[in-house]
Design an enzyme around this catalytic site. Structure first.
Site, PDB file in Angstrom:
ATOM      1  N   GLY A 270       1.619  10.609  10.658  1.00  0.00           N
ATOM      2  CA  GLY A 270       2.396  11.831  10.579  1.00  0.00           C
ATOM      3  C   GLY A 270       3.431  11.726   9.482  1.00  0.00           C
ATOM      4  CB  ALA A 271       6.338  11.218   8.652  1.00  0.00           C
ATOM      5  CG  MET A 272       6.192   4.825   6.240  1.00  0.00           C
ATOM      6  SD  MET A 272       6.100   3.984   7.846  1.00  0.00           S
ATOM      7  CE  MET A 272       7.142   2.570   7.542  1.00  0.00           C
ATOM      8  CD  GLU A 273       9.807   3.933   9.487  1.00  0.00           C
ATOM      9  OE1 GLU A 273       9.804   2.812  10.020  1.00  0.00           O
ATOM     10  OE2 GLU A 273       8.896   4.760   9.638  1.00  0.00           O
ATOM     11  CG  ASN A 274       8.369   4.735   2.856  1.00  0.00           C
ATOM     12  OD1 ASN A 274       7.971   3.743   3.440  1.00  0.00           O
ATOM     13  ND2 ASN A 274       7.566   5.754   2.549  1.00  0.00           N
ATOM     14  CG  HIS A 304      10.005   9.886  14.656  1.00  0.00           C
ATOM     15  ND1 HIS A 304       9.490   9.577  15.890  1.00  0.00           N
ATOM     16  CD2 HIS A 304       9.671   8.828  13.858  1.00  0.00           C
ATOM     17  CE1 HIS A 304       8.896   8.397  15.841  1.00  0.00           C
ATOM     18  NE2 HIS A 304       8.997   7.928  14.613  1.00  0.00           N
ATOM     19  CD  GLU A 305       8.893   9.252  10.215  1.00  0.00           C
ATOM     20  OE1 GLU A 305       9.151   8.096   9.807  1.00  0.00           O
ATOM     21  OE2 GLU A 305       8.067   9.472  11.112  1.00  0.00           O
ATOM     22  CG  HIS A 308      12.134   5.234  11.837  1.00  0.00           C
ATOM     23  ND1 HIS A 308      12.103   4.232  12.761  1.00  0.00           N
ATOM     24  CD2 HIS A 308      10.991   5.974  12.037  1.00  0.00           C
ATOM     25  CE1 HIS A 308      11.001   4.351  13.506  1.00  0.00           C
ATOM     26  NE2 HIS A 308      10.325   5.398  13.091  1.00  0.00           N
ATOM     27  CD  GLU A 327       7.728   3.690  14.790  1.00  0.00           C
ATOM     28  OE1 GLU A 327       8.063   4.858  15.061  1.00  0.00           O
ATOM     29  OE2 GLU A 327       7.494   3.316  13.619  1.00  0.00           O
TER      30      GLU A 327
END
Length: 845
Positions: A270-274, A304-305, A308, A327
C-alpha cells in the site's frame, strides 16, 4: 533466495557487535534507464565505520562487483552473489564497493516501469525488509544505522528524489548529477531513490521549526486524475494536519526535512515510510468514482506512513522480531489520527470491520504467531508483514490505551522517543516508558497479549431468571462493554450496556447496572464498542435479532461488530452460508457506512461465501440468486451514491459466476442500453464487468480489443491480460497457467493479472488437470524466483480441490523445504480444509 542471501538474526547480531557504522555515500547512474533494453546500472557505496573485528561482509545482490577497496588499498573481489567479503579492517575504516545493479520488474529493489501511454520510463525503490542491497552495497540490517549521502545521475528533465533535500545539481554527459543533503541516521531499508518524468504538486507545512516543503507526485499519464483534478490538495491537507497532530502527540516535530509523497506503478504494498520520500501504490490515484471509504482508506494510509516517521524511522526495532514496534503502532495511529485530524470520524468503524477482520482470519491459521514474533531470518521476516503484526497488534494497542488511559499512553510514547531517538529498540524499552508514565505494571499484560497466539471467544449466556453470564475462552484481561439492544417496533435500540474488566472464564453481568433490562435484551453484543480484540459469538436469540434488523442499529461501530460476528459464524460453519447471504440481501441495501457495505458485499460475493462455503450442488443457484440481489440493489441505489458504486462493483463480481444478466451488462458497456442514472462507467468498472463477461463466455475479441482501444493505459493493459486469460476455454486457461510459471518477463502486476484470469469465475473444471504439476513446481519456483514472485505463484495458483490428499502428500514429502514456503502451503491447506468443513456443515436444500 540463496543460503547466503537469507540473512539470519544471529549472524547480523554478531556483525553489529563488531561494527559501528557512521556514514554511507551512495552513487547510482541511471542515465541508461531510458534504453529499450536497459537491464543494469552502475552503483557504488563508500561505507565509513569503526570495527573491532578484522573481517566482515557487505551485502549486495546484483550483476557484478567490479572493485573493492579497504582504507585506500584494493582487495580481490570476494563475492558469492549476495555477500562481499572484506578483510584487513582497522579500528577506523573506509570501504568502497563498486558494482553493477539490476533493474527490477518485481517491485523489489529498483523497479523500472515503461508507461505504454507515452513510452516514458519511471524508477523507484522498495526495500523492506532487505532489498536495498539490490541497489547498492550496504550493511543490510536495521540496527546498523548511518547518515546517508546520495548522488543520483539521471537523464535531463527528470524529477530526481531521495530521502534528503536536493543540495546540488550539475550537468554531465547525457544527463544531470544530483546530490542530496546528508540524512539523519537511518536504517538501510528506509533509504529511497525515485527518478523519472513525474508530475508534482508542491506545498508547504508551517512547522514549529519553520516551513517544510511538501510534494505530491505521480506519472505524467495519471496527472489529470491527481495533479490537474485538484485531488493532490486533499492529500496535502491531510499531510499538514497529520504533521501537526503527530508532532504534538509524540513530543517532537517531524525531524526529516522535506516530505515528498510519490504514487508509483506496479507497487507491491500500500505504501512505504521512507523518510522524506514516502511511496504509495497508484491504486490511491482514483481514475474514476471513489467512495468515501476509499478516500478514508487513502487518508489512513497517509497517516499510517506518517506515524512511522516516529515509530520505525526515529526509533527502529533492532531486528524483525520487533516489527510490531513500528507496524502495530502505525496501524493504530493511522486510525486514531484519521479520526482526530484526518477528517474521517468513522475510521474506527472501518478498522473494526476491515483491519480486525484481517487479523481474526490470520490468527486462526495454524501458522499464527505472537505479535512479538520469533523471526530467525529474512525469509520469515518477509512473511510476517501480516494481519498479526499489523492489525492484531493495532487492536491490542487500542486495548492498551483503554488499559492505561490515553494521556498516559501518549506521555509514554513521548518518553520513548526522547530516550531512543535515532536508535534501535526492543519491547522492553517501550514497556519501560509506558510503565514510567502510567504507573502500571505491564509485564503481565505483555505476556497475555504480545507473546501469545490466538484470540478469546466472547459469548453471553442467559439463564431462566434473565441473569447474563459473559464467558471467554482462552482467557485474557479485557476492558470492554457488553451492549444490550431491544426491539422498538422493527428497530433495534440500545437499552444500555455493562462496562467491565474481565480476566477469567466467566463473569456475571449485573442487571441493575443497566436499568434492569438485561432479561429482555433481544440482542446482546459483547465488545459492542470494539475496544478489545476478541471473537464475538452471538447467542441464538441475538443472531435471530441481527438477521431481522441489523441495519436498524444506529451506531455504525456496533453494526461493524455484529456484521463481523455473523461473518465469523459463517466461516466457522455455525451460520449457514445461505442465511448469511439472506442477511446481506436484506440489510446491505440499507447500510449507510460505505466501508461496512463494501465489506459485506465482498464477503457475500461469488469468490467468498458462494465460492468457498456454499456446497457445490447449490453453488450455481446461489450465484444466480446473488447476481439478482446485486442487480436489483444497483438499480435501486441513489444516483451517484457510494452505495450505487459499491453495488455496481458487486454486480461485476457476481456476474463472473452467473451469466443471468450478461446481455444487459454487455449492452450497457456497448452504449446500446442506459446505465443506472448517476453511475459513472469509469475504466476500472468497465474492465471489471468485461472480465465477468469474458469468464462466462459473453465477450469476444472484438469487445476486448475495443475496450483496450478505449483505455490503453498501463492499468488498462494489465486488465486486458486478465480478460484474455479469463475466457472459459481449456486451452486459454492452460496457456495462462503455464505463462504464470514460465514467462519471467511478466512483471509483478502482469503476473497478478494472469493469475486472476486463470481463477476467474471459479472454473475449477478448466484447471484441475494442473494440480499435480502445481505441487511439482512450487519448490523449484521458491528457489529460482524472488520471494515476492514465488509467493504470488504459491498462493494464487493453489488448487481449490475437493480433497486434502495432494497437499498433505507434498507436506509429508517436503519436510525439509524452506520454512517460509511451508508456511504458505500450510496456510493454503488450512483455507481449503475450512472450505470443505463448512460446505459439509451446510443444511441440505
Amino acid at each position: 533466495m540463496t543460503s547466503t542471501a537469507n540473512l539470519t538474526r544471529d549472524e547480523t547480531a554478531a556483525r553489529a557487535a563488531g561494527i559501528r557504522l557512521k556514514t554511507v555515500d551512495v552513487e547510482v547512474d541511471l542515465r541508461g534507464a531510458v534504453s529499450r533494453d536497459a537491464a543494469t546500472f552502475a552503483t557504488s557505496s563508500t561505507l565509513t565505520f569503526e570495527a573491532s573485528v578484522d573481517a566482515t561482509w557487505i551485502d549486495f545482490i546484483g550483476a557484478s562487483v567490479d572493485e573493492v577497496t579497504v582504507n585506500g588499498a584494493p582487495q580481490p573481489v570476494d563475492w558469492d552473489g549476495s555477500r562481499v567479503r572484506v578483510n584487513g579492517l582497522a579500528a577506523h575504516n573506509v570501504v568502497a564497493v563498486r558494482g553493477t545493479g539490476r533493474y527490477s520488474t518485481s517491485g523489489e529493489g529498483l523497479h523500472r516501469f515503461r508507461d505504454p501511454v507515452d513510452d516514458a520510463v519511471y524508477l523507484y525503490t522498495q526495500y523492506e525488509p532487505a532489498d536495498s542491497r539490490r541497489v547498492y552495497p550496504v550493511f543490510e540490517q536495521p540496527d546498523l544505522k548511518a547518515q546517508w549521502r546520495f548522488v543520483v545521475v539521471a537523464p535531463d528533465g527528470w524529477e530526481v528524489l531521495s530521502n534528503g533535500a536536493e543540495a546540488a545539481r550539475e550537468p554531465v554527459d547525457g544527463g544531470v548529477r544530483v546530490a542530496f543533503a546528508e540524512t539523519l541516521p537511518l536504517s538501510s531499508y528506509i533509504t529511497a531513490v525515485a527518478a523519472g518524468p513525474y508530475r508534482r504538486v508542491d506545498g508547504v507545512w508551517d512547522g514549529p521549526d519553520g516551513p517544510v516543503p511538501l510534494g505530491v507526485l505521480c506519472r505524467a499519464s495519471l496527472a489529470e486524475y491527481l495533479v490537474d483534478s485538484g485531488d493532490a490538495e486533499e492529500i496535502l491537507g491531510i499531510t499538514r494536519r497529520g504533521l501537526d497532530f503527530f508532532g504534538e502527540a509524540f513530543g517532537r516535530p517531524y525531524p526529516w526535512g522535506k516530505y515528498d509523497q510519490i504514487f508509483v506503478p506496479e507497487y507491491n504494498l500500500g505504501a512505504m515510510e521512507n523518510p522524506g520520500l514516502v511511496t504509495f501504490t497508484e491504486r490511491y490515484v482514483f481514475r474514476g468514482a471513489a467512495t468515501v471509504a476509499q478516500h478514508e482508506g487513502r487518508a489512513n494510509t497517509i497517516l499510517h506512513e506518517m506515524a512511522h516517521m516516529w515509530f520505525g524511522d526515529l526509533a527502529t526495532m533492532r531486528w524483525w522480531d520487533d516489527l510490531w514496534l513500528k507496524e502495530s503502532f502505525a496501524d493504530f495511529s493511522g486510525a486514531y489520527a484519521a479520526v482526530a485530524a484526518g477528517g474521517f470520524p468513522d475510521a474506527w468503524v472501518t478498522f473494526a470491520s476491515r483491519r480486525k477482520g484481517w487479523a481474526y482470519v490470520q490468527d486462526q491459521l495454524p501458522t499464527t504467531h505472537p505479535i512479538v514474533a520469533d523471526i530467525p531470518d529474512l525469509e520469515a521476516a518477509k512473511l510476517n508483514f501480516d494481519g498479526i503484526t499489523y492489525a492484531k497488534g493495532a487492536s491490542v494497542l487500542k486495548q492498551l490505551v483503554a488499559f492505561v488511559g490515553e494521556d498516559a499512553f501518549f506521555r509514554g510514547a513521548r518518553r520513548y522517543f526522547a530516550e531512543h531517538a535515532f536508535g534501535n529498540t526492543t519491547l522492553a524499552d517501550l514497556l519501560d516508558a509506558l510503565e514510567a508514565e502510567s504507573g502500571r505494571d505491564l509485564r503481565e499484560w505483555s505476556d497475555a497479549w504480545l507473546q501469545t497466539t490466538g484470540m478469546s471467544r466472547l459469548s453471553v449466556s442467559r439463564d431462566e431468571d434473565g441473569v447474563l453470564t459473559l464467558g471467554q475462552s482462552d482467557p485474557r484481561p479485557h476492558r470492554l462493554t457488553v451492549g444490550l439492544y431491544g426491539f422498538e417496533g422493527e428497530r433495534l435500540v440500545r437499552r444500555g450496556g455493562v462496562e467491565l474488566d474481565i480476566a477469567g472464564e466467566r463473569t456475571t453481568l449485573e442487571a441493575p447496572a443497566v436499568g434492569g433490562v438485561a432479561s429482555i435484551a433481544d440482542l446482546i453484543v459483547p465488545n459492542d464498542d470494539d475496544r478489545t480484540y476478541a471473537k464475538v459469538i452471538l447467542d441464538e436469540r441475538s443472531t435471530d435479532a441481527a438477521v431481522r434488523a441489523l441495519s436498524t442499529i444506529d451506531d455504525a461501530l456496533a453494526r461493524a461488530v455484529v456484521w463481523a460476528a455473523l461473518w465469523d459464524a459463517t466461516r466457522d460453519g455455525d451460520l449457514p452460508a445461505a442465511r448469511y447471504l439472506e442477511v446481506v440481501a436484506r440489510h446491505a441495501p440499507a447500510e449507510e457506512n460505505a466501508a461496512l457495505l463494501a465489506d459485506a458485499l465482498a464477503h457475500a460475493h461469488a469468490q467468498f461465501a458462494i465460492g468457498h462455503y456454499v456446497a457445490g450442488a447449490d453453488r450455481s443457484a446461489g450465484a444466480a440468486a446473488w447476481l439478482e440481489t446485486a442487480w436489483r440493489a444497483l438499480w435501486a441505489a441513489p444516483a451517484g451514491s457510494d452505495a450505487q458504486l459499491a453495488w455496481a462493483r458487486a454486480v461485476g463480481a457476481a456476474a463472473s459466476r452467473s451469466d443471468g444478466r450478461a446481455a444487459e451488462i454487455a449492452a450497457i458497456l456497448a452504449g446500446s442500453a442506459p446505465a443506472p442514472e448517476g453511475l459513472r462507467l469509469d475504466p476500472e468498472l468497465r474492465w471489471d464487468w468485461l472480465v465477468a463477461l469474458a469468464a462466462t463466455g459473453h465477450a469476444g475479441m472484438a469487445e476486448v480489443d475495443a475496450e483496450l482501444a478505449r483505455d490503453g493505459s498501463a492499468q488498462g493493459r494489465t486488465a486486458h491480460r486478465t480478460v484474455l486469460a479469463a475466457r472459459p476455454d481449456a486451452e486459454v486457461r492452460a496457456r495462462a497457467w503455464h505463462a504464470a510459471w514460465e514467462d519471467e518477463s511478466l512483471t509483478n502486476d502482469h503476473l497478478d493479472a494472469t493469475i486472476a484470469g486463470v481463477r476467474a469465475g471459479g472454473r475449477r473444471d478448466l484447471v484441475a488437470a494442473f494440480d499435480d504439476e502445481y505441487f511439482a513446481r512450487i519448490r523449484p519456483a521458491w528457489t529460482d524466483r524472488s520471494i515476492e514472485i514465488a509467493r504470488r505463484l504459491v498462493v494464487g495458483l493453489f488448487p481449490a480441490s475437493q480433497s486434502l490428499d495432494a497437499v498433505d502428500a507434498w507436506l509429508a514429502a517436503n519436510a525439509g523445504a524452506p520454512g517460509a514456503l511451508r508456511r504458505l502451503v500450510i496456510e493454503q491447506r488450512d483455507g481449503l480444509a475450512r472450505d470443505l468443513r463448512v460446505r459439509a456443515a451446510q443444511p441440505v436444500a
